[in-house]
Design a protein around this motif. Structure first.
Motif, mmCIF file in Angstrom:
data_model
loop_
_atom_site.group_PDB
_atom_site.id
_atom_site.type_symbol
_atom_site.label_atom_id
_atom_site.label_comp_id
_atom_site.label_asym_id
_atom_site.label_seq_id
_atom_site.Cartn_x
_atom_site.Cartn_y
_atom_site.Cartn_z
ATOM 1 N N ARG A 150 0.671 -0.903 0.210
ATOM 2 C CA ARG A 150 0.130 -0.256 -0.246
ATOM 3 C C ARG A 150 0.957 1.036 -0.123
ATOM 4 N NH1 ARG A 150 -2.206 4.007 2.618
ATOM 5 N NH2 ARG A 150 -1.160 3.371 4.118
ATOM 6 N N PRO A 151 1.294 2.320 -1.062
ATOM 7 C CA PRO A 151 1.739 2.646 -0.922
ATOM 8 C C PRO A 151 1.496 3.518 -0.339
ATOM 9 C CG PRO A 151 1.149 2.263 -3.317
ATOM 10 C CD PRO A 151 0.222 1.458 -2.165
ATOM 11 N N VAL A 152 2.737 4.989 0.663
ATOM 12 C CA VAL A 152 2.787 5.979 1.877
ATOM 13 C C VAL A 152 2.298 6.916 0.897
ATOM 14 C CG1 VAL A 152 3.286 6.573 3.604
ATOM 15 C CG2 VAL A 152 3.540 3.775 3.270
ATOM 16 N N THR A 153 1.651 7.616 1.051
ATOM 17 C CA THR A 153 1.680 8.976 0.317
ATOM 18 C C THR A 153 2.427 10.225 1.630
ATOM 19 O OG1 THR A 153 -0.511 9.732 1.078
ATOM 20 C CG2 THR A 153 -0.160 8.732 -1.048
ATOM 21 N N LEU A 154 2.913 11.243 0.581
ATOM 22 C CA LEU A 154 3.497 12.131 1.814
ATOM 23 C C LEU A 154 2.411 12.657 2.436
ATOM 24 C CD1 LEU A 154 6.247 14.699 2.371
ATOM 25 C CD2 LEU A 154 5.610 15.301 0.145
ATOM 26 N N ALA A 155 1.382 13.050 2.315
ATOM 27 C CA ALA A 155 0.100 13.299 3.315
ATOM 28 C C ALA A 155 0.165 13.417 4.046
ATOM 29 C CB ALA A 155 -1.441 13.793 1.830
ATOM 30 N N GLU A 156 0.072 11.633 3.864
ATOM 31 C CA GLU A 156 -0.271 10.288 5.391
ATOM 32 C C GLU A 156 1.000 10.558 6.340
ATOM 33 O OE1 GLU A 156 -0.933 6.552 5.217
ATOM 34 O OE2 GLU A 156 -0.210 7.081 3.338
ATOM 35 N N ILE A 157 2.106 10.966 5.683
ATOM 36 C CA ILE A 157 3.603 11.181 6.650
ATOM 37 C C ILE A 157 3.836 12.563 7.349
ATOM 38 C CG2 ILE A 157 5.924 11.894 6.523
ATOM 39 C CD1 ILE A 157 5.955 9.257 3.844
ATOM 40 N N LYS A 158 2.931 13.444 6.477
ATOM 41 C CA LYS A 158 2.820 14.966 6.930
ATOM 42 C C LYS A 158 1.941 14.800 8.181
ATOM 43 C CE LYS A 158 4.820 17.264 3.840
ATOM 44 N NZ LYS A 158 4.739 18.513 2.448
ATOM 45 N N ALA A 159 0.631 14.696 7.688
ATOM 46 C CA ALA A 159 0.120 14.496 8.876
ATOM 47 C C ALA A 159 -0.407 13.537 10.133
ATOM 48 C CB ALA A 159 -1.910 13.998 7.882
ATOM 49 N N ASP A 160 0.931 12.873 10.166
ATOM 50 C CA ASP A 160 1.465 11.999 11.703
ATOM 51 C C ASP A 160 2.551 12.901 11.998
ATOM 52 O OD1 ASP A 160 2.239 10.221 13.493
ATOM 53 O OD2 ASP A 160 1.608 8.994 12.307
ATOM 54 N N PRO A 161 2.235 13.064 13.596
ATOM 55 C CA PRO A 161 2.696 14.178 14.134
ATOM 56 C C PRO A 161 4.296 13.559 14.366
ATOM 57 C CG PRO A 161 0.595 14.055 15.726
ATOM 58 C CD PRO A 161 1.039 13.783 14.199
#
Length: 137
Positions: free
Chosen positions: A92-103
């Motif tokens: 499941r590709p991990v997007t930059l948006a979800e990375i940035k959303a996680d502190p």
């Protein structure tokens, strides 16, 4: 083993091309900091393959199979490259948006040094990103 993330624009060199080519030299890096990171890579290190610009997501895992040597695409001989091979796609590709959303990823170099094409990844961040992408390899 150390962990890394390397960026590639998929319209220039994609995950599918990496898989098709097998072992591939990671050439064309012209940043001194990114070069220092590649010099620190050792055979067997694991690396996230990240599609930049288009997609902005971790799409696979590659492995360093040859340590730093002169980049054959550099005219001046000042730059280096490493050889990598595909290990497997990120389920499941991990997007930059979800990375940035996680502190928890606030200190990840991908977030802090967004323009750098080769960055280290801590053990904890590696494990967390693998969980997000359902990577078990």
């Amino acid at each position: 083993m150390a962990y890394w993330l390397m960026k590639s624009e998929p319209d220039a060199f994609s995950w599918d091309q990496q898989v098709e080519h097998g072992i591939e030299p990671w050439t064309g890096v012209r940043s001194h900091q990114a070069q220092a990171n590649m010099k620190a890579m050792r055979k067997g290190d694991r690396v996230f393959f990240y599609h930049s610009n288009i997609g902005k997501e971790i799409v696979g895992v590659i492995e360093v199979v040859r340590e730093a040597y002169p980049d054959p695409t550099a005219d001046d001989g000042k730059w280096i490259c490493v050889d990598v091979k595909a290990v497997g796609p990120m389920p499941r590709p991990v997007t930059l948006a979800e990375i940035k959303a996680d502190p928890d990823f606030a200190t990840l170099a991908l977030v802090r040094q967004s323009r750098l094409s080769v960055v280290p990844v801590s053990d904890d961040h590696w494990k967390a990103l693998c969980r997000l992408g359902d990577w078990t390899g």
